[in-house]
Design an enzyme around this catalytic site. Structure first.
Site, short mmCIF file in Angstrom:
data_model
loop_
_atom_site.label_atom_id
_atom_site.label_comp_id
_atom_site.label_asym_id
_atom_site.label_seq_id
_atom_site.Cartn_x
_atom_site.Cartn_y
_atom_site.Cartn_z
N ARG A 38 -11.49 -9.35 6.66
CA ARG A 38 -10.71 -11.08 7.12
C ARG A 38 -11.87 -11.52 8.27
O ARG A 38 -11.65 -12.91 9.07
CB ARG A 38 -9.46 -10.33 7.71
CG ARG A 38 -8.42 -9.64 6.86
CD ARG A 38 -7.17 -9.44 6.96
NE ARG A 38 -5.98 -9.50 6.17
CZ ARG A 38 -5.12 -8.08 6.16
NH1 ARG A 38 -5.10 -7.81 7.55
NH2 ARG A 38 -3.82 -8.47 5.12
N LYS A 78 8.78 -2.83 -4.80
CA LYS A 78 9.78 -2.91 -5.64
C LYS A 78 10.60 -4.35 -5.40
O LYS A 78 9.43 -5.07 -4.90
CB LYS A 78 10.37 -2.41 -3.88
CG LYS A 78 10.53 -1.17 -3.40
CD LYS A 78 11.65 -0.81 -1.89
CE LYS A 78 10.70 -0.63 -0.78
NZ LYS A 78 11.30 -0.71 0.60
N GLY A 100 -1.70 -6.72 -0.98
CA GLY A 100 -2.68 -6.02 -0.55
C GLY A 100 -3.33 -5.49 -1.99
O GLY A 100 -4.50 -5.05 -1.79
N GLY A 120 2.01 -11.29 2.86
CA GLY A 120 3.29 -11.45 3.73
C GLY A 120 3.23 -12.96 2.93
O GLY A 120 4.00 -13.90 2.70
P1 ADP Z 1 1.28 -5.50 -3.11
O1 ADP Z 1 0.36 -4.85 -1.87
O2 ADP Z 1 -0.18 -6.03 -4.12
O3 ADP Z 1 1.70 -7.01 -2.70
P2 ADP Z 1 3.21 -3.85 -3.43
O4 ADP Z 1 3.16 -3.81 -2.36
O5 ADP Z 1 4.19 -4.21 -3.40
O6 ADP Z 1 2.46 -3.90 -3.84
O7 ADP Z 1 3.46 -2.56 -4.12
C1 ADP Z 1 1.91 -1.83 -4.68
C2 ADP Z 1 2.48 -0.25 -5.09
O8 ADP Z 1 3.50 -0.41 -6.18
C3 ADP Z 1 1.54 0.55 -5.24
O9 ADP Z 1 1.42 1.14 -5.07
C4 ADP Z 1 2.35 1.51 -6.36
O10 ADP Z 1 1.75 2.48 -6.34
C5 ADP Z 1 3.46 1.60 -6.40
N1 ADP Z 1 4.00 0.97 -7.79
C6 ADP Z 1 3.94 0.56 -9.06
N2 ADP Z 1 4.73 0.89 -10.25
C7 ADP Z 1 4.78 1.77 -9.25
C8 ADP Z 1 6.25 2.86 -10.38
N3 ADP Z 1 6.49 2.66 -11.90
N4 ADP Z 1 6.56 3.79 -9.87
C9 ADP Z 1 6.17 3.88 -8.40
N5 ADP Z 1 5.68 3.13 -7.96
C10 ADP Z 1 4.90 2.09 -8.18
MG MG Z 2 1.04 -3.38 -0.92
#
Ligand code: ADP
Ligand code: MG
Length: 392
Positions: free
Chosen positions: A37, A198, A348, A371
């Site tokens: 960053r 989620k 992230g 975000g």
């Molecule tokens: P980003 O940071 O790219 O926006 P998120 O924070 O929304 O992504 O989600 C990332 C997390 O989702 C990771 O820690 C990963 O382990 C979890 N994840 C992905 N698939 C599953 C699953 N099937 N069950 C539980 N956790 C999951």
């Molecule tokens: Mg994340």
């Protein structure tokens, strides 16, 4: 489209420029960890210095909740920046008030000053006009280059723009150009890939992208809630009961634009060493949980990605932190990298996955703001961007 004034529209010679950057970096034992960053802000900082300005940098770091907390000090960031730009960087222990004013007063063209954490003051997150005015009093001009904070209406991201001529920095411009273009005028087919833990974090994004994209491919933990909404038993899989109704609505709205995994990788425990099975999507055995998308899904998604004109990806396809359940995420990362499509990755964990897969340099644009990039994909106005002056 991007229609804001930028640093290139300013007369900078002899001016003091307050720049809101996103220096919210990991600090351990007083030193900066991943400095991506900080590096991302260098083009703007260097441009300002080369054009005869003095640069005053402000940022938040962590969540000190309006109080001084030394572990969230920006001093290590100032020291690190000094090494990156190979010149002295002054530091002010206050970001507003007499101490900051004296430090700003002393600056000459080509000088750099870093102000202490904006979130040491409650006025930052409250967007207190008084704090915004005090920040504005330090400088002649304001530049917002903190894309990662542009979705927040805070004193240093939004309020201050009311009191100084306010323009975008190069990072802000680049982020908005890529994400804005993808949403408003994408090369088609436009494919969105959404995953992560989620569904509730990303409902607005799914809904908006169902309108804009040709197909929305779903993986990761959020797919489980859709499976359950379709009536499958999903064992011990991560699920959001409270989002089931929304998932049903989205399935209805989405029709065949919304694609779910056709096979999954399941585990008998939530750990890398668990027993592991690949199954076509169907009832998940009791006591098991879905931890990744299966190989057939990687193939199917891969073919769609190969034909795409634009790909936007947010959210891993599985628990990629466990090597034995990372193949879906890395497979999709490689498919995106090999595709001719304009590719944009945000979030992230998704960015970390692209880096771990070793394909980061084959992605068109890696967003620095999780975000903020989600809110762009959701079609929302970013307050930190809206506050900047329009191009004439
Ligand atoms: P980003 O940071 O790219 O926006 P998120 O924070 O929304 O992504 O989600 C990332 C997390 O989702 C990771 O820690 C990963 O382990 C979890 N994840 C992905 N698939 C599953 C699953 N099937 N069950 C539980 N956790 C999951
Ligand atoms: Mg994340």
């Amino acid at each position: 489209m991007f229609n804001k004034k930028t640093v290139e529209d300013l007369d900078l010679q002899g001016k003091k420029v307050l720049v809101r950057v996103d220096f919210n970096v990991p600090i351990k034992d007083g030193t900066v960890g991943d400095d991506t960053r900080i590096r991302a802000a260098l083009p703007t900082i260097e441009y300002l210095l080369e054009h005869g300005a003095a640069v005053i940098l402000c940022s938040h770091l962590g969540r000190p909740k309006g109080k001084v907390q030394p572990e969230f000090s920006l001093r290590p960031v100032a020291d690190h920046l000094s090494k990156l730009i190979d010149k002295p960087v002054a530091f002010s222990e206050e970001c507003i008030g007499p101490v900051a004013e004296q430090a700003a007063e002393a600056l000459k063209p080509g000088d750099v000053l870093v102000l202490e954490n904006t979130r040491f003051y409650a006025g930052e997150t409250n967007n207190d006009p008084e704090m915004a005015k005090q920040l504005a009093a330090l400088a002649d001009l304001y530049v917002n280059d903190a894309f990662g904070s542009a979705h927040r209406a805070h004193a240093s991201t939004e309020g201050v723009a009311n009191y100084l001529p306010a323009v975008a920095g190069f990072l802000m411009e680049k982020e908005i150009r890529y994400l804005g273009q993808a949403i408003a005028n994408p090369a088609r087919p436009f494919i969105a890939i959404l995953g992560g833990a989620k569904i509730s974090d990303k409902i607005g994004v799914i809904r908006n992208l169902l309108k804009k994209a040709d197909q929305v491919l779903i993986g990761g933990g959020m797919a489980n809630t859709f499976f359950k909404a379709q009536g499958y038993p999903i064992g011990e899989s991560l699920v959001e009961e409270e989002a089931l109704d929304t998932a049903r609505e989205l399935l209805d709205e989405g029709g065949n634009h919304l694609r779910l995994p056709v096979d999954v990788v399941i585990a008998d425990r939530f750990e890398n060493e668990a027993e592991r099975r690949v199954m076509s999507m169907g009832p998940v055995p009791e006591g098991w949980r879905i931890l990744d998308i299966g190989p057939e899904t990687v193939d199917t998604f891969g073919k769609i990605i190969e034909e795409a004109g634009t790909v936007v990806w947010n959210g891993p396809m599985g628990v990629f932190e466990f090597p034995r359940f990372s193949e879906g995420t890395f497979g999709v990362a490689r498919a995106i990298a090999h595709s001719q499509a304009t590719s944009i990755v945000g979030g992230g964990d998704s960015v970390a996955a692209v880096q771990e897969a070793g394909v980061a340099d084959q992605i068109t644009h890696i967003s620095t703001g999780g975000g903020a990039s989600l809110e762009m994909l959701e079609g929302l106005v970013l307050p930190g961007l809206a506050a900047l002056q329009d191009k004439e």
